[in-house]
Write a protein that holds these residues in place. Structure first.
Motif, PDB file in Angstrom:
ATOM      1  N   GLN A  45       0.821  -1.205   0.000  1.00 15.96           N
ATOM      2  CA  GLN A  45       0.000   0.000   0.000  1.00 15.96           C
ATOM      3  C   GLN A  45       0.856   1.256   0.000  1.00 15.96           C
ATOM      4  O   GLN A  45       0.573   2.226  -0.724  1.00 15.96           O
ATOM      5  CB  GLN A  45      -0.946   0.007   1.206  1.00 15.96           C
ATOM      6  CG  GLN A  45      -1.891   1.204   1.232  1.00 15.96           C
ATOM      7  CD  GLN A  45      -2.767   1.278  -0.007  1.00 15.96           C
ATOM      8  OE1 GLN A  45      -3.480   0.319  -0.328  1.00 15.96           O
ATOM      9  NE2 GLN A  45      -2.711   2.388  -0.736  1.00 15.96           N
ATOM     10  N   ARG A  46       1.927   1.272   0.797  1.00 16.77           N
ATOM     11  CA  ARG A  46       2.788   2.448   0.821  1.00 16.77           C
ATOM     12  C   ARG A  46       3.546   2.604  -0.504  1.00 16.77           C
ATOM     13  O   ARG A  46       3.863   3.721  -0.920  1.00 16.77           O
ATOM     14  CB  ARG A  46       3.752   2.391   2.016  1.00 16.77           C
ATOM     15  CG  ARG A  46       3.022   2.410   3.360  1.00 16.77           C
ATOM     16  CD  ARG A  46       3.866   3.009   4.467  1.00 16.77           C
ATOM     17  NE  ARG A  46       4.997   2.190   4.859  1.00 16.77           N
ATOM     18  CZ  ARG A  46       4.955   1.256   5.808  1.00 16.77           C
ATOM     19  NH1 ARG A  46       3.818   0.976   6.420  1.00 16.77           N
ATOM     20  NH2 ARG A  46       6.041   0.587   6.133  1.00 16.77           N
ATOM     21  N   ALA A  58       2.215   1.769  -3.423  1.00 18.95           N
ATOM     22  CA  ALA A  58       1.210   2.331  -4.327  1.00 18.95           C
ATOM     23  C   ALA A  58       1.002   3.816  -4.049  1.00 18.95           C
ATOM     24  O   ALA A  58       0.866   4.623  -4.979  1.00 18.95           O
ATOM     25  CB  ALA A  58      -0.108   1.568  -4.193  1.00 18.95           C
ATOM     26  N   ASP A  59       0.984   4.196  -2.757  1.00 15.49           N
ATOM     27  CA  ASP A  59       0.820   5.608  -2.405  1.00 15.49           C
ATOM     28  C   ASP A  59       1.990   6.446  -2.931  1.00 15.49           C
ATOM     29  O   ASP A  59       1.793   7.553  -3.440  1.00 15.49           O
ATOM     30  CB  ASP A  59       0.720   5.764  -0.886  1.00 15.49           C
ATOM     31  CG  ASP A  59      -0.569   5.185  -0.322  1.00 15.49           C
ATOM     32  OD1 ASP A  59      -1.509   4.929  -1.105  1.00 15.49           O
ATOM     33  OD2 ASP A  59      -0.623   4.967   0.906  1.00 15.49           O
ATOM     34  N   ALA A  60       3.211   5.916  -2.786  1.00 20.94           N
ATOM     35  CA  ALA A  60       4.392   6.641  -3.260  1.00 20.94           C
ATOM     36  C   ALA A  60       4.381   6.760  -4.783  1.00 20.94           C
ATOM     37  O   ALA A  60       4.738   7.802  -5.342  1.00 20.94           O
ATOM     38  CB  ALA A  60       5.663   5.942  -2.788  1.00 20.94           C
ATOM     39  N   ASP A  61       3.965   5.712  -5.453  1.00 21.40           N
ATOM     40  CA  ASP A  61       3.902   5.735  -6.910  1.00 21.40           C
ATOM     41  C   ASP A  61       2.920   6.810  -7.379  1.00 21.40           C
ATOM     42  O   ASP A  61       3.219   7.592  -8.297  1.00 21.40           O
ATOM     43  CB  ASP A  61       3.490   4.363  -7.434  1.00 21.40           C
ATOM     44  CG  ASP A  61       3.505   4.297  -8.946  1.00 21.40           C
ATOM     45  OD1 ASP A  61       4.588   4.489  -9.547  1.00 21.40           O
ATOM     46  OD2 ASP A  61       2.440   4.058  -9.553  1.00 21.40           O
ATOM     47  N   LEU A  62       1.767   6.881  -6.709  1.00 21.70           N
ATOM     48  CA  LEU A  62       0.776   7.897  -7.070  1.00 21.70           C
ATOM     49  C   LEU A  62       1.319   9.299  -6.797  1.00 21.70           C
ATOM     50  O   LEU A  62       1.122  10.223  -7.603  1.00 21.70           O
ATOM     51  CB  LEU A  62      -0.505   7.652  -6.266  1.00 21.70           C
ATOM     52  CG  LEU A  62      -1.671   8.605  -6.553  1.00 21.70           C
ATOM     53  CD1 LEU A  62      -2.112   8.484  -8.003  1.00 21.70           C
ATOM     54  CD2 LEU A  62      -2.837   8.298  -5.619  1.00 21.70           C
ATOM     55  N   PHE A  63       2.028   9.468  -5.679  1.00 25.76           N
ATOM     56  CA  PHE A  63       2.613  10.762  -5.327  1.00 25.76           C
ATOM     57  C   PHE A  63       3.566  11.238  -6.415  1.00 25.76           C
ATOM     58  O   PHE A  63       3.499  12.391  -6.868  1.00 25.76           O
ATOM     59  CB  PHE A  63       3.335  10.653  -3.982  1.00 25.76           C
ATOM     60  CG  PHE A  63       4.122  11.873  -3.595  1.00 25.76           C
ATOM     61  CD1 PHE A  63       3.499  12.951  -2.992  1.00 25.76           C
ATOM     62  CD2 PHE A  63       5.487  11.946  -3.824  1.00 25.76           C
ATOM     63  CE1 PHE A  63       4.221  14.088  -2.627  1.00 25.76           C
ATOM     64  CE2 PHE A  63       6.218  13.063  -3.459  1.00 25.76           C
ATOM     65  CZ  PHE A  63       5.576  14.139  -2.874  1.00 25.76           C
TER      66      PHE A  63
END
Length: 224
Positions: free
Chosen positions: A211-212, A214-219
């Motif tokens: 999840q982290r 995926a969050d970093a990739d989106l950021f």
């Protein structure tokens, strides 16, 4: 100054993503995690980088080669299939790191910390300098306290160790061969007031779960 990127972790919490790909090669913003560090180190003026590896380390070497694509010279410190923990891994790599202070960064964090700031941060009489960050939600208890520029093992308010640091080689020369965790040696040096520290409040993320990631990739994709 030379730099070392710690890339030997198994990435258990990242499974099944890390079953066939080492964690440092997982993509964030269109490039491998470790690629962000290599770009930042080059921009800071670093020329020589040591990368340790264990699980699927051959894939790291195949992906990064000699570092030419990043404008760097990369040297590898293989640790076998299981790795040597942080202190053991750095100790093994000492012959590649030279006699001067060197910086170390965990391969599974993302940050905009200005690495060039570390060139002159280690003062005489100190054997390590740590970059601390505010505690993230997954680590609310923190790791070390900060008082008058010194890292302390205990204190009322603790911060999280970012995985970014500068060490003198002698810090690790008392570390026994084999797998050795870093924290006990840091605490021993802190008791002797040998470890300075700073608090960095810029961007920093521990990419420890899918999840982290995926969050970093989106950021990163939203920034581009």
């Amino acid at each position: 100054m030379r730099a070392m990127i710690l890339a030997a972790g198994r990435g258990e919490r990242m499974r099944p993503l890390t079953d066939h790909l080492p964690k440092p090669l997982l993509a964030v913003g269109g490039q491998p995690l470790i690629g962000h560090h290599l770009q930042a180190l080059h921009a800071a003026g670093i020329q020589d980088v040591v990368i340790n590896h264990a699980w699927l380390g051959d894939k790291i070497e195949a992906a990064l080669g000699n570092g030419q694509q990043y404008g760097l010279q990369i040297h590898y410190s293989p640790e076998g299939a299981t790795g040597l923990e942080t202190a053991g891994g750095i100790r093994l790599a000492l012959p590649l790191l030279g006699d001067e202070p060197f910086m170390v960064v965990n391969g599974d964090v993302l940050t905009d910390y200005p690495f060039a700031k570390l060139f002159d941060v280690l003062k005489p009489g100190k054997t390590a300098h740590l970059v601390l960050v505010p505690n993230p939600p997954q680590h609310p208890q923190g790791d070390f306290a900060l008082q008058q520029g010194l890292a302390q093992a205990d204190g009322d308010s603790k911060f999280t160790f970012s995985g970014i640091a500068v060490y003198r080689p002698e810090f690790f020369r008392e570390v026994p061969a084999g797998a050795q965790k870093l924290a006990p040696f840091l605490r021993a040096a802190m008791a002797r007031q040998l470890v300075s520290a700073e608090l960095y409040q810029g961007f920093w993320a521990d990419i420890g779960t899918p999840q982290r990631l995926a969050d970093a990739d989106l950021f990163f994709r939203n920034r581009s």
